[in-house]
Write an enzyme that holds these catalytic residues in place. Sequence first.
Site, PDB file in Angstrom:
ATOM      1  N   HIS A 174       2.214 -23.448  57.334  1.00  0.00           N
ATOM      2  CA  HIS A 174       3.368 -22.589  57.612  1.00  0.00           C
ATOM      3  C   HIS A 174       2.873 -21.337  58.338  1.00  0.00           C
ATOM      4  CE1 HIS A 174       7.045 -20.362  55.587  1.00  0.00           C
ATOM      5  NE2 HIS A 174       6.991 -20.167  56.888  1.00  0.00           N
ATOM      6  N   ASN A 177      -0.424 -29.016  51.622  1.00  0.00           N
ATOM      7  CA  ASN A 177      -0.215 -27.719  52.285  1.00  0.00           C
ATOM      8  C   ASN A 177      -1.468 -26.858  52.078  1.00  0.00           C
ATOM      9  OD1 ASN A 177       0.436 -24.944  52.664  1.00  0.00           O
ATOM     10  ND2 ASN A 177       2.612 -25.445  52.586  1.00  0.00           N
ATOM     11  N   THR A 208       8.878 -18.845  49.704  1.00  0.00           N
ATOM     12  CA  THR A 208      10.169 -19.308  50.227  1.00  0.00           C
ATOM     13  C   THR A 208      11.155 -19.487  49.071  1.00  0.00           C
ATOM     14  OG1 THR A 208       8.869 -20.481  51.866  1.00  0.00           O
ATOM     15  CG2 THR A 208      11.223 -20.992  51.772  1.00  0.00           C
ATOM     16  N   HIS A 262      -2.726 -21.726  51.436  1.00  0.00           N
ATOM     17  CA  HIS A 262      -3.372 -20.748  50.549  1.00  0.00           C
ATOM     18  C   HIS A 262      -4.898 -20.783  50.592  1.00  0.00           C
ATOM     19  CE1 HIS A 262       0.387 -19.119  49.555  1.00  0.00           C
ATOM     20  NE2 HIS A 262       0.860 -20.315  49.277  1.00  0.00           N
ATOM     21  N   ARG A 274       3.685 -18.095  59.085  1.00  0.00           N
ATOM     22  CA  ARG A 274       4.695 -17.090  58.724  1.00  0.00           C
ATOM     23  C   ARG A 274       4.758 -15.995  59.770  1.00  0.00           C
ATOM     24  NH1 ARG A 274       7.354 -16.294  54.049  1.00  0.00           N
ATOM     25  NH2 ARG A 274       7.019 -17.805  52.392  1.00  0.00           N
ATOM     26  N   ARG A 334       0.613 -13.872  57.096  1.00  0.00           N
ATOM     27  CA  ARG A 334      -0.140 -13.529  55.875  1.00  0.00           C
ATOM     28  C   ARG A 334      -1.220 -14.566  55.554  1.00  0.00           C
ATOM     29  NH1 ARG A 334       4.631 -14.314  51.427  1.00  0.00           N
ATOM     30  NH2 ARG A 334       5.695 -12.952  52.890  1.00  0.00           N
ATOM     31  N   GLU A 391       5.418 -25.927  59.631  1.00  0.00           N
ATOM     32  CA  GLU A 391       6.574 -25.199  59.082  1.00  0.00           C
ATOM     33  C   GLU A 391       6.730 -23.870  59.810  1.00  0.00           C
ATOM     34  OE1 GLU A 391       6.760 -26.627  54.459  1.00  0.00           O
ATOM     35  OE2 GLU A 391       5.606 -24.834  54.896  1.00  0.00           O
ATOM     36  N   GLU A 430      13.718 -31.748  53.950  1.00  0.00           N
ATOM     37  CA  GLU A 430      12.807 -31.587  52.811  1.00  0.00           C
ATOM     38  C   GLU A 430      13.589 -30.815  51.761  1.00  0.00           C
ATOM     39  OE1 GLU A 430       8.772 -30.281  53.532  1.00  0.00           O
ATOM     40  OE2 GLU A 430       8.668 -29.304  51.563  1.00  0.00           O
ATOM     41  N   HIS A 485       7.828 -27.777  46.997  1.00  0.00           N
ATOM     42  CA  HIS A 485       7.764 -26.362  46.632  1.00  0.00           C
ATOM     43  C   HIS A 485       7.616 -26.222  45.120  1.00  0.00           C
ATOM     44  CE1 HIS A 485       7.791 -22.207  47.979  1.00  0.00           C
ATOM     45  NE2 HIS A 485       8.177 -21.955  46.742  1.00  0.00           N
TER      46      HIS A 485
HETATM   47  C1  LIG Z   1       8.136 -23.545  53.082  1.00  0.00           C
HETATM   48  C2  LIG Z   1       7.272 -23.695  51.917  1.00  0.00           C
HETATM   49  O1  LIG Z   1       7.707 -23.999  50.862  1.00  0.00           O
HETATM   50  C3  LIG Z   1       5.813 -23.455  52.011  1.00  0.00           C
HETATM   51  O2  LIG Z   1       5.354 -23.300  53.306  1.00  0.00           O
HETATM   52  C4  LIG Z   1       5.497 -22.237  51.297  1.00  0.00           C
HETATM   53  O3  LIG Z   1       6.363 -21.249  51.770  1.00  0.00           O
HETATM   54  C5  LIG Z   1       4.057 -21.805  51.516  1.00  0.00           C
HETATM   55  O4  LIG Z   1       3.679 -20.846  50.645  1.00  0.00           O
HETATM   56  P1  LIG Z   1       4.160 -19.313  50.709  1.00  0.00           P
HETATM   57  O5  LIG Z   1       5.645 -19.302  50.505  1.00  0.00           O
HETATM   58  O6  LIG Z   1       3.426 -18.698  49.576  1.00  0.00           O
HETATM   59  O7  LIG Z   1       3.799 -18.771  52.070  1.00  0.00           O
HETATM   60  N1  LIG Z   2       7.246 -27.180  51.782  1.00  0.00           N
HETATM   61  C1  LIG Z   2       6.627 -26.994  50.518  1.00  0.00           C
HETATM   62  C2  LIG Z   2       5.176 -26.909  50.663  1.00  0.00           C
HETATM   63  O1  LIG Z   2       4.635 -27.155  51.724  1.00  0.00           O
HETATM   64  C3  LIG Z   2       4.310 -26.595  49.513  1.00  0.00           C
HETATM   65  O2  LIG Z   2       4.816 -25.607  48.699  1.00  0.00           O
HETATM   66  P1  LIG Z   2       3.927 -25.086  47.466  1.00  0.00           P
HETATM   67  O3  LIG Z   2       3.375 -26.319  46.752  1.00  0.00           O
HETATM   68  O4  LIG Z   2       2.798 -24.282  48.045  1.00  0.00           O
HETATM   69  O5  LIG Z   2       4.870 -24.323  46.611  1.00  0.00           O
END
Ligand SMILES: CC(=O)[C@@H](O)[C@H](O)COP(=O)(O)O
Ligand SMILES: NCC(=O)COP(=O)(O)O
Length: 248
Positions: A48, A12, A106, A15, A50, A54, A75, A156, A196
């Site tokens: 994701h 992912n 989330t 960030h 959002r 953000r 996502e 998931e 997550h």
């Molecule tokens: C759905 C999920 O778990 C991830 O997409 C996560 O939400 C990404 O990080 P943030 O929640 O910090 O946007």
């Molecule tokens: N769906 C969870 C994800 O994509 C990654 O979550 P995180 O490792 O950033 O908490």
Amino acid sequence: MTDANRILLGVNIDHVATLRQARGTRYPDPLKAALDAEEAGADGITLHLREDRRHIQERDVRIMKDALQTRMNFEMGVTEEMLAFAESIRAEHVCLVPESRAELTTEGGLDVLGQEARIRAAVQRLGNVGSEVSLFIDADERQIEAAKRVGAPAIEIHTGRYADAHTPAEAARELARIRDGVACALAHGLIVNAGHGLHYHNVEPVAAIAGINELNIGHALVAHALFVGFKAAVAEMKQLIVAAAARG
Ligand SMILES: CC(=O)[C@@H](O)[C@H](O)COP(=O)(O)O
Ligand SMILES: NCC(=O)COP(=O)(O)O
């Protein structure tokens, strides 16, 4: 290694975009991170979009979709705006997640049970443009059964409660819930992913659960990459999860 031991890593890159958005610059580029992740062994890239934008922006999603060698796991919240966007880009893999504008991250799984008709309609709409839909849910038998009923081929499991556990006993309880959830979902013929809050120090017991298809990992990986570089951070995580899955 049998199929039950095989595990995939979805990276992912949200960030990376968080850092860019903090200053409104053009760097760091989430696409560069995604391509480096693929070179280092990532099996897919998760991002994701959002509602409050953000981190990831529409442009990132469009660019990523065309540039990735692996696959993009998109996502999104279950809103008309997001559904229309996913339809317009014909996202191949979509993960429906719960979203609350004010949350830091989330916080829990999607309540499929409480809104079956709405989620079923979303799964159907996305299926009509060829998307394979996954539902981001808690390891709860009732939610897993509802996911099956609404026609999602994949789920998931939200591992946040396990990752946030304050004591070893609490972590063990949450891990057992995840293990039971995986077994339940597999018995219903669902593809099971998880993610997550997973980190280098807590990922192995989850990776060792037989039948998990893919782990999606972002925040901890991006943080580690600051010190060791993106490719090294991905390679280290991939090695950890593959070895844990092989040990079982
Ligand atoms: C759905 C999920 O778990 C991830 O997409 C996560 O939400 C990404 O990080 P943030 O929640 O910090 O946007
Ligand atoms: N769906 C969870 C994800 O994509 C990654 O979550 P995180 O490792 O950033 O908490």
